[in-house]
Design a protein around this motif. Structure first.
Motif, PDB file in Angstrom:
ATOM      1  N   THR A 479      56.473  -8.830 -13.840  1.00 12.11           N
ATOM      2  CA  THR A 479      55.829  -7.524 -13.004  1.00 12.11           C
ATOM      3  C   THR A 479      56.224  -6.252 -13.746  1.00 12.11           C
ATOM      4  OG1 THR A 479      56.820  -8.941 -11.156  1.00 12.11           O
ATOM      5  CG2 THR A 479      56.240  -6.422 -10.740  1.00 12.11           C
ATOM      6  N   LEU A 480      57.132  -5.940 -14.372  1.00 10.30           N
ATOM      7  CA  LEU A 480      57.274  -4.768 -14.883  1.00 10.30           C
ATOM      8  C   LEU A 480      56.261  -4.803 -16.270  1.00 10.30           C
ATOM      9  CD1 LEU A 480      61.136  -4.128 -14.866  1.00 10.30           C
ATOM     10  CD2 LEU A 480      59.481  -3.153 -13.374  1.00 10.30           C
ATOM     11  N   ALA A 481      56.146  -5.865 -17.029  1.00 12.35           N
ATOM     12  CA  ALA A 481      55.385  -5.855 -17.985  1.00 12.35           C
ATOM     13  C   ALA A 481      54.114  -5.549 -17.819  1.00 12.35           C
ATOM     14  CB  ALA A 481      55.432  -7.160 -18.784  1.00 12.35           C
ATOM     15  N   VAL A 482      53.284  -6.220 -16.561  1.00  8.82           N
ATOM     16  CA  VAL A 482      52.029  -6.155 -16.553  1.00  8.82           C
ATOM     17  C   VAL A 482      51.449  -4.918 -15.446  1.00  8.82           C
ATOM     18  CG1 VAL A 482      51.903  -8.597 -16.615  1.00  8.82           C
ATOM     19  CG2 VAL A 482      51.959  -7.680 -14.258  1.00  8.82           C
ATOM     20  N   MET A 483      52.472  -4.124 -15.173  1.00  6.93           N
ATOM     21  CA  MET A 483      51.884  -2.943 -14.216  1.00  6.93           C
ATOM     22  C   MET A 483      50.943  -1.982 -14.794  1.00  6.93           C
ATOM     23  SD  MET A 483      55.656  -1.537 -12.617  1.00  6.93           S
ATOM     24  CE  MET A 483      54.760  -0.461 -11.869  1.00  6.93           C
ATOM     25  N   GLU A 484      51.022  -1.972 -16.330  1.00  2.31           N
ATOM     26  CA  GLU A 484      49.865  -0.901 -16.777  1.00  2.31           C
ATOM     27  C   GLU A 484      49.006  -1.694 -17.768  1.00  2.31           C
ATOM     28  OE1 GLU A 484      50.176   1.843 -15.711  1.00  2.31           O
ATOM     29  OE2 GLU A 484      52.290   2.011 -15.138  1.00  2.31           O
ATOM     30  N   SER A 485      49.159  -3.302 -17.596  1.00  6.47           N
ATOM     31  CA  SER A 485      48.182  -3.862 -18.391  1.00  6.47           C
ATOM     32  C   SER A 485      47.403  -4.787 -17.625  1.00  6.47           C
ATOM     33  CB  SER A 485      48.929  -4.779 -19.472  1.00  6.47           C
ATOM     34  OG  SER A 485      49.720  -5.591 -18.848  1.00  6.47           O
ATOM     35  N   GLU A 486      47.339  -5.067 -16.317  1.00  6.71           N
ATOM     36  CA  GLU A 486      46.874  -5.676 -15.255  1.00  6.71           C
ATOM     37  C   GLU A 486      46.292  -5.031 -14.248  1.00  6.71           C
ATOM     38  OE1 GLU A 486      46.180 -10.137 -14.298  1.00  6.71           O
ATOM     39  OE2 GLU A 486      46.972  -9.233 -16.288  1.00  6.71           O
ATOM     40  N   TYR A 487      46.770  -4.128 -13.812  1.00  7.86           N
ATOM     41  CA  TYR A 487      46.343  -3.290 -12.672  1.00  7.86           C
ATOM     42  C   TYR A 487      45.880  -1.669 -13.267  1.00  7.86           C
ATOM     43  CZ  TYR A 487      48.807  -6.732 -10.149  1.00  7.86           C
ATOM     44  OH  TYR A 487      49.334  -8.046  -9.723  1.00  7.86           O
ATOM     45  N   VAL A 488      44.936  -1.238 -12.225  1.00 12.74           N
ATOM     46  CA  VAL A 488      44.344   0.035 -12.464  1.00 12.74           C
ATOM     47  C   VAL A 488      44.820   0.568 -11.130  1.00 12.74           C
ATOM     48  CG1 VAL A 488      42.745  -0.392 -13.948  1.00 12.74           C
ATOM     49  CG2 VAL A 488      42.101  -0.399 -11.539  1.00 12.74           C
ATOM     50  N   TYR A 489      45.284   2.139 -11.327  1.00 15.89           N
ATOM     51  CA  TYR A 489      45.672   2.851 -10.244  1.00 15.89           C
ATOM     52  C   TYR A 489      44.865   4.140  -9.955  1.00 15.89           C
ATOM     53  CZ  TYR A 489      49.667  -0.095 -11.204  1.00 15.89           C
ATOM     54  OH  TYR A 489      50.492  -1.135 -11.333  1.00 15.89           O
ATOM     55  N   PRO A 490      44.634   4.706  -8.823  1.00 22.80           N
ATOM     56  CA  PRO A 490      43.801   5.676  -8.441  1.00 22.80           C
ATOM     57  C   PRO A 490      44.584   6.913  -8.798  1.00 22.80           C
ATOM     58  CG  PRO A 490      44.932   4.913  -6.445  1.00 22.80           C
ATOM     59  CD  PRO A 490      45.078   3.928  -7.376  1.00 22.80           C
ATOM     60  N   THR A 491      43.858   7.942  -9.216  1.00 25.81           N
ATOM     61  CA  THR A 491      44.292   9.264  -9.668  1.00 25.81           C
ATOM     62  C   THR A 491      44.003  10.405  -8.530  1.00 25.81           C
ATOM     63  OG1 THR A 491      42.319   9.754 -10.939  1.00 25.81           O
ATOM     64  CG2 THR A 491      44.297   8.885 -12.186  1.00 25.81           C
ATOM     65  N   VAL A 492      42.909  10.155  -7.923  1.00 28.51           N
ATOM     66  CA  VAL A 492      42.536  10.957  -6.710  1.00 28.51           C
ATOM     67  C   VAL A 492      42.162  10.188  -5.604  1.00 28.51           C
ATOM     68  CG1 VAL A 492      41.361  13.002  -8.057  1.00 28.51           C
ATOM     69  CG2 VAL A 492      40.099  11.029  -7.256  1.00 28.51           C
ATOM     70  N   GLY A 493      42.152   9.047  -5.545  1.00 34.20           N
ATOM     71  CA  GLY A 493      42.239   8.145  -4.538  1.00 34.20           C
ATOM     72  C   GLY A 493      43.607   8.237  -3.791  1.00 34.20           C
ATOM     73  N   ASP A 494      43.947   7.529  -2.451  1.00 39.10           N
ATOM     74  CA  ASP A 494      45.167   7.757  -1.806  1.00 39.10           C
ATOM     75  C   ASP A 494      45.426   6.396  -1.336  1.00 39.10           C
ATOM     76  OD1 ASP A 494      47.187   9.328  -0.195  1.00 39.10           O
ATOM     77  OD2 ASP A 494      46.138   8.054   1.292  1.00 39.10           O
ATOM     78  N   ARG A 495      46.720   6.023  -1.457  1.00 40.23           N
ATOM     79  CA  ARG A 495      47.452   4.793  -1.049  1.00 40.23           C
ATOM     80  C   ARG A 495      48.662   5.061  -0.071  1.00 40.23           C
ATOM     81  NH1 ARG A 495      46.797   0.952  -6.344  1.00 40.23           N
ATOM     82  NH2 ARG A 495      44.486   0.589  -6.275  1.00 40.23           N
ATOM     83  N   LEU A 496      48.888   6.337  -0.025  1.00 36.82           N
ATOM     84  CA  LEU A 496      50.093   6.849   0.950  1.00 36.82           C
ATOM     85  C   LEU A 496      50.025   6.091   2.199  1.00 36.82           C
ATOM     86  CD1 LEU A 496      50.443  10.353  -0.053  1.00 36.82           C
ATOM     87  CD2 LEU A 496      51.755   8.430  -0.970  1.00 36.82           C
TER      88      LEU A 496
END
Length: 561
Positions: A479-496
């Protein structure tokens, strides 16, 4: 554990929380791993910021979830026999109707190659010659950046997203109102694009409207575009005589005559035809001038279905394919093997009004089909997507851009133009929209990448270990290894969750993008032109981009509090 207070909370507990997790009155945002207790959102936010810093570092070093040049081609709106039919129809049109308004050097070369000139001045192109020119054109080319890190290889179905446009207005970042675009706006767009990872090249987004002389417009457009970024750039010219002058300026930046031709870091945006089926005379002369300098030709045809092309999608595709093939013959006859981008851009009309619709589903389908046809020819391709009809960065702009850019990428287009910042059916551009589009296009690239199925990613051994062990995957090495290689995350989108979103000011995406724009443009003033060379350029050319706006200027952009 307190019982869930609603069906929604009960479903949440079953689906999303690991065993033994606690649910309070605010369950979303709280979780607990067995034996570790409850972890609050504040801690998660600190961890998120650390991950974001690491992700930013990986992006700078070229490591991450998405990257330029991933293979598309998963979406195929045309069946193989349908591509053949479009191809045959396009060849039939070129042989029977031809293309009008050929300039003398092309007509001479075409007749020598077996074409016929009709009494109306139309060049009829034998299908055998057209097919010969398709074979002669390079199947892969490199678009050079001033920095080699930004070189782009165009081949097969490798997908890249970038800008384009020549909009005549800007959605002002300070007032939120539309106004005429300026040279300073173009420079700001360039240096903003320089910082956004998913913009793979920068073609001029707006036309500076303050110029009355074509030479000043052409020279200053090229100057402002290259001053703001070291990525590959693109521009157009009003007059052919300005091509030589601009290349001389490029040579001066690079430090010597002829250096641009060795690594041409700028492509020509050439709207080659006036549909239906006539060459644009001025553009043809510009293309002929650009060929001498090795400048890649982005040959654009933009017939508008229902207006300047047939209203049926298939008919629009046939006409624009024929027009793009005509431009290909033009380029390859005058400069065999020249780098050529097959930019067949069939546009769409709203048949109720006749207005161009850049964000429609039909536009998305047509551009994916255009990429499919270019791939059938094994030629580097360009399409146009992300041309929202909305006038502001709102929900309409978001769904129009997401739909068309994803289809273009999955269609396997090498270059997806117009995909950043464009609003109002290409009439306007916005800094905030460009930042939002960087996020949209990151997600689009993730869809292009798809799912890699290997023994490791199927995770069978890990599933067995987890079922007989901790019962969750939250802290596993994978899980820790693929956090930055399998998923993209928003920078101005919101997931709060709603409460935390409210605590942070209840902002919408437009406001968060505005803050990010101010952060980026208040700090990034690149020095990509040597000062001594710049002084020589300004002495020779009428450069009207003031030096003071190319340095930190608190009166134009303010960093966020």
């Amino acid at each position: 554990m307190a019982p869930p207070t609603s069906i929604v909370e009960s479903s949440f507990a079953v689906l999303f929380l690991p065993p033994a997790a606690t649910i309070s009155a605010r369950p979303i945002g709280w979780w607990a791993a067995p034996g570790q207790g409850t972890i609050k959102m504040a801690e998660a936010r600190r961890s998120s910021r650390a991950r974001e810093a690491k992700r930013a570092q990986r992006a700078r070093t070229g490591i991450g979830t998405v990257r330029p040049g991933m293979s598309g081609g998963q979406y195929l709106p045309l069946q193989p026999n349908e591509i053949e039919r479009v191809h045959e129809a396009a060849l039939d049109i070129l042989e029977r109707i031809g293309i009008g308004d050929g300039i003398p050097q092309f007509v001479e070369a075409a007749e020598a190659a077996g074409c016929t000139l009709t009494d109306e001045g139309r060049v009829l192109m034998p299908r055998g010659l057209v097919e010969q020119m398709i074979e002669a054109a390079p199947s892969s080319i490199v678009l050079y950046g001033r920095d080699p890190r930004h070189d782009l290889e165009l081949s097969s179905t490798r997908v890249h997203y970038g800008t384009g446009g020549a909009a005549i207005s800007v959605l002002d970042s300070h007032t939120g109102e539309h106004r005429p675009s300026t040279l300073v706006d173009l420079y700001d767009f360039a240096r903003l694009a320089d910082q956004l990872d998913n913009i793979h090249w920068f073609s001029r987004t707006v036309a500076p409207t303050e110029f009355s002389e074509a030479v000043d417009l052409d020279i200053n457009t090229a100057y402002a575009t290259m001053a703001g970024t070291q990525k590959h750039i693109g521009t157009s010219f009003m007059q052919s005589c300005n091509v030589d002058a601009t290349v001389a300026m490029f040579d001066m930046v690079l430090g010597g005559e002829g250096r641009f031709k060795k690594r041409p870091f700028c492509q020509l945006h050439a709207t080659t035809t006036v549909p239906p089926l006539r060459f644009s005379v001025d553009t043809a002369y510009v293309m002929a001038a650009a060929l001498k300098h090795g400048m890649p030709i982005n040959a654009i045809t933009a017939g508008q279905a229902g207006a300047t092309a047939p209203a049926t999608l298939a008919g629009a595709l046939v006409q624009t394919t024929a027009e793009t093939l005509g431009a290909l013959v033009f380029v390859q006859l005058l400069s065999p093997g020249h780098p050529f981008i097959f930019s067949n851009w069939p546009f769409v009309s709203d048949l109720r009004t006749g207005a161009m619709s850049g964000g429609s589903a039909e536009a998305g389908i047509l551009n994916a089909a255009s990429a499919q046809i270019a791939n059938y020819y094994n030629l580097p391709s360009g399409v146009a997507a992300g041309m929202a009809d909305s006038k502001v960065p709102d929900a309409q702009a978001g769904y129009e851009k997401a739909l068309t850019t994803v289809l273009a990428g999955l269609g396997g287009a090498n270059l997806v133009y117009e995909s950043f910042g464009m609003l109002a059916s290409l009439l306007a551009c916005s800094n905030e929209m460009m930042v939002m589009d960087d996020e949209i296009l990151g997600a689009a690239l993730r869809t292009v990448r798809g799912i890699e199925v290997t023994d490791e990613t199927m995770s069978v051994d890990l599933i067995v270990q987890t079922v007989h062990g901790p019962g969750h995957y939250l802290g596993s090495d994978q899980t820790l290894a693929v956090m930055e290689s399998e998923y993209v995350y928003p920078t101005v989108g919101d997931r709060l969750n709603p409460d935390d979103w409210k605590d942070r000011g209840s902002t919408d995406m437009w406001e968060r993008a505005r803050r990010r724009v101010r952060d980026l443009l208040s700090t990034h003033y690149p020095n990509y032109i040597d000062p001594e060379r710049d002084a020589v350029i300004r002495d020779r050319f009428n450069i009207q981009l003031p030096p003071d706006v190319m340095a930190a200027n608190p009166h134009r952009w303010r960093p966020n509090d």
